[in-house]
Enzyme design. Sequence first.
Site, mmCIF file in Angstrom:
data_model
loop_
_atom_site.group_PDB
_atom_site.id
_atom_site.type_symbol
_atom_site.label_atom_id
_atom_site.label_comp_id
_atom_site.label_asym_id
_atom_site.label_seq_id
_atom_site.Cartn_x
_atom_site.Cartn_y
_atom_site.Cartn_z
ATOM 1 N N LYS A 140 0.829 -1.203 0.000
ATOM 2 C CA LYS A 140 0.000 0.000 0.000
ATOM 3 C C LYS A 140 0.865 1.255 0.000
ATOM 4 O O LYS A 140 0.649 2.185 -0.786
ATOM 5 C CB LYS A 140 -0.928 -0.012 1.214
ATOM 6 C CG LYS A 140 -2.008 1.056 1.181
ATOM 7 C CD LYS A 140 -2.940 0.907 2.385
ATOM 8 C CE LYS A 140 -3.728 -0.377 2.327
ATOM 9 N NZ LYS A 140 -4.609 -0.577 3.495
ATOM 10 N N ARG B 148 -3.850 2.959 8.545
ATOM 11 C CA ARG B 148 -4.097 1.651 7.931
ATOM 12 C C ARG B 148 -2.816 0.824 7.896
ATOM 13 O O ARG B 148 -1.715 1.362 7.890
ATOM 14 C CB ARG B 148 -4.589 1.814 6.482
ATOM 15 C CG ARG B 148 -5.862 2.618 6.315
ATOM 16 C CD ARG B 148 -6.112 2.876 4.840
ATOM 17 N NE ARG B 148 -7.244 3.755 4.610
ATOM 18 C CZ ARG B 148 -8.426 3.364 4.151
ATOM 19 N NH1 ARG B 148 -8.635 2.098 3.895
ATOM 20 N NH2 ARG B 148 -9.398 4.221 3.953
ATOM 21 N N GLY C 71 -8.700 -6.667 4.819
ATOM 22 C CA GLY C 71 -9.532 -6.804 6.004
ATOM 23 C C GLY C 71 -8.904 -7.542 7.162
ATOM 24 O O GLY C 71 -9.516 -7.676 8.221
ATOM 25 N N MET D 125 -6.056 -6.833 8.898
ATOM 26 C CA MET D 125 -5.450 -6.021 9.963
ATOM 27 C C MET D 125 -6.268 -4.756 10.180
ATOM 28 O O MET D 125 -7.161 -4.444 9.404
ATOM 29 C CB MET D 125 -3.995 -5.726 9.617
ATOM 30 C CG MET D 125 -3.124 -6.961 9.777
ATOM 31 S SD MET D 125 -1.417 -6.675 9.300
ATOM 32 C CE MET D 125 -1.557 -6.486 7.542
ATOM 33 N N ARG E 12 -3.907 -1.400 -5.582
ATOM 34 C CA ARG E 12 -3.167 -2.626 -5.309
ATOM 35 C C ARG E 12 -3.514 -3.655 -6.379
ATOM 36 O O ARG E 12 -4.509 -3.508 -7.090
ATOM 37 C CB ARG E 12 -3.509 -3.173 -3.917
ATOM 38 C CG ARG E 12 -4.980 -3.518 -3.739
ATOM 39 C CD ARG E 12 -5.296 -3.833 -2.289
ATOM 40 N NE ARG E 12 -6.733 -4.072 -2.088
ATOM 41 C CZ ARG E 12 -7.310 -4.190 -0.908
ATOM 42 N NH1 ARG E 12 -6.587 -4.091 0.192
ATOM 43 N NH2 ARG E 12 -8.605 -4.398 -0.793
ATOM 44 N N HIS F 64 -16.409 -7.539 2.049
ATOM 45 C CA HIS F 64 -15.369 -8.400 2.620
ATOM 46 C C HIS F 64 -15.553 -9.843 2.157
ATOM 47 O O HIS F 64 -14.614 -10.497 1.705
ATOM 48 C CB HIS F 64 -15.428 -8.329 4.155
ATOM 49 C CG HIS F 64 -14.457 -9.261 4.831
ATOM 50 N ND1 HIS F 64 -14.815 -10.535 5.227
ATOM 51 C CD2 HIS F 64 -13.156 -9.116 5.157
ATOM 52 C CE1 HIS F 64 -13.770 -11.119 5.771
ATOM 53 N NE2 HIS F 64 -12.748 -10.277 5.749
ATOM 54 N N ARG G 261 -0.979 -48.179 -9.097
ATOM 55 C CA ARG G 261 -1.022 -48.993 -7.879
ATOM 56 C C ARG G 261 -1.807 -50.281 -8.176
ATOM 57 O O ARG G 261 -3.035 -50.250 -8.249
ATOM 58 C CB ARG G 261 -1.684 -48.223 -6.746
ATOM 59 C CG ARG G 261 -1.034 -46.883 -6.403
ATOM 60 C CD ARG G 261 -1.884 -46.143 -5.390
ATOM 61 N NE ARG G 261 -1.348 -44.862 -4.985
ATOM 62 C CZ ARG G 261 -1.627 -43.699 -5.583
ATOM 63 N NH1 ARG G 261 -2.441 -43.676 -6.649
ATOM 64 N NH2 ARG G 261 -1.109 -42.576 -5.152
ATOM 65 N N ARG H 39 3.611 -50.280 -10.206
ATOM 66 C CA ARG H 39 4.174 -50.727 -8.929
ATOM 67 C C ARG H 39 3.579 -52.087 -8.563
ATOM 68 O O ARG H 39 2.350 -52.250 -8.514
ATOM 69 C CB ARG H 39 3.866 -49.716 -7.825
ATOM 70 C CG ARG H 39 4.496 -50.087 -6.484
ATOM 71 C CD ARG H 39 4.187 -49.075 -5.412
ATOM 72 N NE ARG H 39 2.787 -49.124 -4.990
ATOM 73 C CZ ARG H 39 2.234 -48.290 -4.106
ATOM 74 N NH1 ARG H 39 2.965 -47.331 -3.567
ATOM 75 N NH2 ARG H 39 0.967 -48.394 -3.769
ATOM 76 N N GLU I 189 11.651 -45.077 -0.789
ATOM 77 C CA GLU I 189 10.739 -44.626 0.262
ATOM 78 C C GLU I 189 11.235 -45.006 1.649
ATOM 79 O O GLU I 189 10.669 -44.582 2.657
ATOM 80 C CB GLU I 189 9.338 -45.213 0.026
ATOM 81 C CG GLU I 189 9.348 -46.712 -0.167
ATOM 82 C CD GLU I 189 8.064 -47.250 -0.772
ATOM 83 O OE1 GLU I 189 6.994 -46.706 -0.465
ATOM 84 O OE2 GLU I 189 8.138 -48.213 -1.550
ATOM 85 N N SER J 199 12.020 -43.891 -8.344
ATOM 86 C CA SER J 199 10.855 -43.029 -8.146
ATOM 87 C C SER J 199 10.721 -42.805 -6.647
ATOM 88 O O SER J 199 10.617 -43.766 -5.878
ATOM 89 C CB SER J 199 9.592 -43.688 -8.704
ATOM 90 O OG SER J 199 8.481 -42.852 -8.476
ATOM 91 N N GLY K 149 8.956 -42.186 -3.441
ATOM 92 C CA GLY K 149 7.634 -42.264 -2.813
ATOM 93 C C GLY K 149 7.674 -41.403 -1.559
ATOM 94 O O GLY K 149 7.928 -41.901 -0.451
ATOM 95 N N ASN L 126 5.500 -39.870 0.231
ATOM 96 C CA ASN L 126 4.548 -40.065 1.334
ATOM 97 C C ASN L 126 5.182 -40.959 2.401
ATOM 98 O O ASN L 126 5.233 -40.621 3.589
ATOM 99 C CB ASN L 126 3.255 -40.716 0.826
ATOM 100 C CG ASN L 126 2.541 -39.873 -0.203
ATOM 101 O OD1 ASN L 126 2.812 -38.694 -0.331
ATOM 102 N ND2 ASN L 126 1.626 -40.475 -0.922
ATOM 103 N N ASP L 127 5.673 -42.126 1.969
ATOM 104 C CA ASP L 127 6.286 -43.058 2.920
ATOM 105 C C ASP L 127 7.663 -42.594 3.378
ATOM 106 O O ASP L 127 8.047 -42.816 4.522
ATOM 107 C CB ASP L 127 6.381 -44.458 2.298
ATOM 108 C CG ASP L 127 5.073 -45.221 2.415
ATOM 109 O OD1 ASP L 127 4.155 -44.718 3.085
ATOM 110 O OD2 ASP L 127 4.958 -46.316 1.826
ATOM 111 N N CYS M 291 6.551 -39.727 -7.058
ATOM 112 C CA CYS M 291 5.161 -40.154 -7.251
ATOM 113 C C CYS M 291 4.317 -40.033 -5.980
ATOM 114 O O CYS M 291 3.193 -40.519 -5.923
ATOM 115 C CB CYS M 291 5.102 -41.585 -7.784
ATOM 116 S SG CYS M 291 5.809 -42.815 -6.668
ATOM 117 N N TYR N 228 10.958 -36.380 -14.117
ATOM 118 C CA TYR N 228 9.503 -36.185 -14.148
ATOM 119 C C TYR N 228 8.939 -36.130 -12.735
ATOM 120 O O TYR N 228 9.572 -36.549 -11.768
ATOM 121 C CB TYR N 228 8.812 -37.318 -14.934
ATOM 122 C CG TYR N 228 8.866 -38.670 -14.253
ATOM 123 C CD1 TYR N 228 7.894 -39.054 -13.319
ATOM 124 C CD2 TYR N 228 9.885 -39.579 -14.525
ATOM 125 C CE1 TYR N 228 7.942 -40.283 -12.687
ATOM 126 C CE2 TYR N 228 9.945 -40.810 -13.904
ATOM 127 C CZ TYR N 228 8.974 -41.158 -12.979
ATOM 128 O OH TYR N 228 9.015 -42.382 -12.345
#
Length: 879
Positions: A31, A101, A110, A112, A344, A460, A566, A622, A749, A768, A770, A772-773, A835, A855
């Site tokens: 601002k 402001r 909105g 602050m 803005r 708002h 999978r 897999r 993994e 690849s 993994g 998540n694991d 993956c 990839y």
Amino acid sequence: MTTQTLQKKVYFFGNKETEGNRDQRNLLGGKGANLAEMTNLNIPVPPGFTITTNECLSYYKNNQQLSKELLEEIVANIKKIEKSSNKIFGDSENPLLFSVRSGARISMPGMMDTILNLGLNDEAVEGLSKQSQSEQFAWDSYRRFIQMFSSVVLEIEHHLFEEELTKLKQEINVELDMDLSAEHFKKLVQSYKKIIASNGKTFPQDPVEQLTLAISAVFNSWESERAYKYRKINKIPDHWGTAVNVQSMVFGNLGDDSGTGVCFTRNPSTGENKFYGEYLVNAQGEDVVAGIRTPEEIEKLNKIMPTIYKELVDIYKRLEQHFKEMQDMEFTIEKGKLYILQTRTGKRTAAAAIKIAVDMEKEKLIDKETALLRVTGDQLDQLLHPTIDPNAKVSVLAKGLPASPGAAVGQLVFNADDAEKWTGEGKQVLLIREETSPEDIGGMHAACGILTARGGMTSHAAVVARGMGKCCVAGCQTLQISAKAKTLKINDKTFKEGDYLSLNGTSGEVIEGKAPLQEVKTTEEFTKLLGWANDIRRLKVRTNAETEEDVKTAVKFGAEGIGLCRTEHMFFEAERIDFFREMILADTQEKRKEALNKLFLYQKEDFLKIFKLMPGLPITIRLLDPPLHEFLPHEESQIEELAKKIKTTKDSIKKKINSLHEQNPMLGHRGCRLAITYPEIYEMQTKAIIQAAIEAQQANTIVNPEIMIPLIGDVNELKTLRELVENTVKEILNKNNIHLNYQIGTMIEVPRAALMADKVASAADFFSFGTNDLTQMTYGLSRDDSSSFIPEYLNKKVWKEDPFQVLDQEGIGELIKIAIKKGRTQKSNLKIGICGEHGGEPRSVGFCHREKFDYVSCSPYRIPIAILSAAQEKIRHPE
């Protein structure tokens, strides 16, 4: 003196003395930087000054105290404004008033605190009355200031003042604040002072004290719960701090030749290149965004104030050309003179973001690279959300303003806390409010849709919902909402908490019950933007898919193969699961093979469909990963039914279930470990893959199967199972006298596999990750169970992000770097992919680009996000 003490703390803007510019966003906030820039462009901006973001950080380091040096600079800048405006701060004859402001680097609408009309006291109000020649206006401004100051600075409940105002209007039978007389406002001022006293507080008469307290309050609001939630939602760093902008007040509530409004240089909902906005005659800015009065469309201003309208149009065109971005402007007209209070970058919907980016490139305002950087992955995600089926018969109960497009179906809740709580329990909710306020930010983010009875297209609710990509219907005046009773009445129908409604944010319709949804159709601009991204990116994008429907969706969005198919998901269909359970319950290898042979044809047909849907593209399949107990029933009735089907006893099934029980299945008998014990499982799956590939190839379909062995922790596991897979493949190929290109790789993994990646790479054609694991095992966390306490970690800032949603580049990323470096030391051409769910998360995709992955792979609907993110990272980090 240190460098810090020599640095300017306050930057003036106004007339020809402006000290800042647009490039100082980090120091002056968005601002403040834009106010300085507009002043440099000779756009009419009320003079003022900006306190830097550095001072916000110093304020917190200094036990929330403003420094003596800062206060001295503030006083010096007040004198500059007094000189340029010919008014005196707090004067009883000709008072100068300020708005105070916030102004963070990135717009946080909105979130602050703001205080208007600052500088009024019992004497200055008389001066304002003389100056404006309107006693009613002066005392209205004073009561507004007391109400706002008390709420923001003195932290007295806002509703206490609202109740007094409402009571007075009811007594004299008027609806609008502007219908009250000067005497009424004087009465309110006295009532407000009594409220302040009853709360043990004092309203300061000294204007300098008012200002210092207000500045402190704005700094304090940076750490408010709503601001913290907004930063968390929008990934804004906590350490940036906010600037404070102190600006001379100009008044839009001085009669019919005055007014105020909010406007956008393009339509923030659709992206159409058309001036868009709302205004109110004889009103202050807060009246427009709060939805207290229903504003008029901006074009109507041309009829009542044509000269002002023409000037406003000229300014908006200049600003958009200068900033080369869609602008959101606030303006005030005081006695026939136009002032721009701020500009803005405008918040916009996902569809608008894409259209504006593509249109601006066409208009030669920006280049393709800039256009790509203007759209976020989150916006693409929003664009792919469903809409209400236009062919469905629905019961429309009411119609409001189409404030933010899309569709939402959910259960009604009437406050933000309930919205967060219910969503945390897995429910889809609609947040129903008379009008939203910044305190509702958490609930707005949690809800799938927002419905308000009051407010316009720039209220708002509308602005925040568009920024979040939430469906919103605003200003639906036929609604009767009782937040206390938690009921919603529409005409003669009453709905209570937990009832279902649907919202069409594109049309503004409120629909009874659960309306049927359909997937959104992509636009020409969407296709063009992704085309540019495809031309620029290096990183390939694959999909995680195993069903025909998911593969078709992925192909539609431009997937360049499958990074994770999978195979276990293929076993869960009705007949197949029984054969698989028969295999698990078999007590000899011969019986296991017999059951697996029944599954072979199903698996082969599944793979054949996928190969034909993605001809010539790499398909990473897999082999079986989950532990066997996951496939067995646990309810008594299901066990009994299975016993009948496979002609065995319930006791024998229960005995097998007990034998497969593990204290920690995540670290148990699964993945490659199962295949070491039961090699016939991987044998059957390999046969199905290769036989399907042969049949596809014979039908003139080019195939590139990649067989992935999961959960490797030791190279000998991979060597053993690679030999099993290769022998099976060779046997089939020799039998059919055919050549087939295929690869065998592994999923990284297990942390040990990452650390031993050079050895593992000796037996792998590809890696690849993994994640998540890998995240689970490295953190020692169950991703399923940890959801109960991770929110507390985030709230207490123990962690910045949930590591299952955003890749932990510091820890998990370091393991990945080690694995890539070691793996490619062994094999320079080792193919690298990811993956886990991180494969479609923008910052994680950026990491993969920088670390030279080949990839990423993600769920079908996140493919466009990955494509865009890969292109953006290439633009930011060209190789």
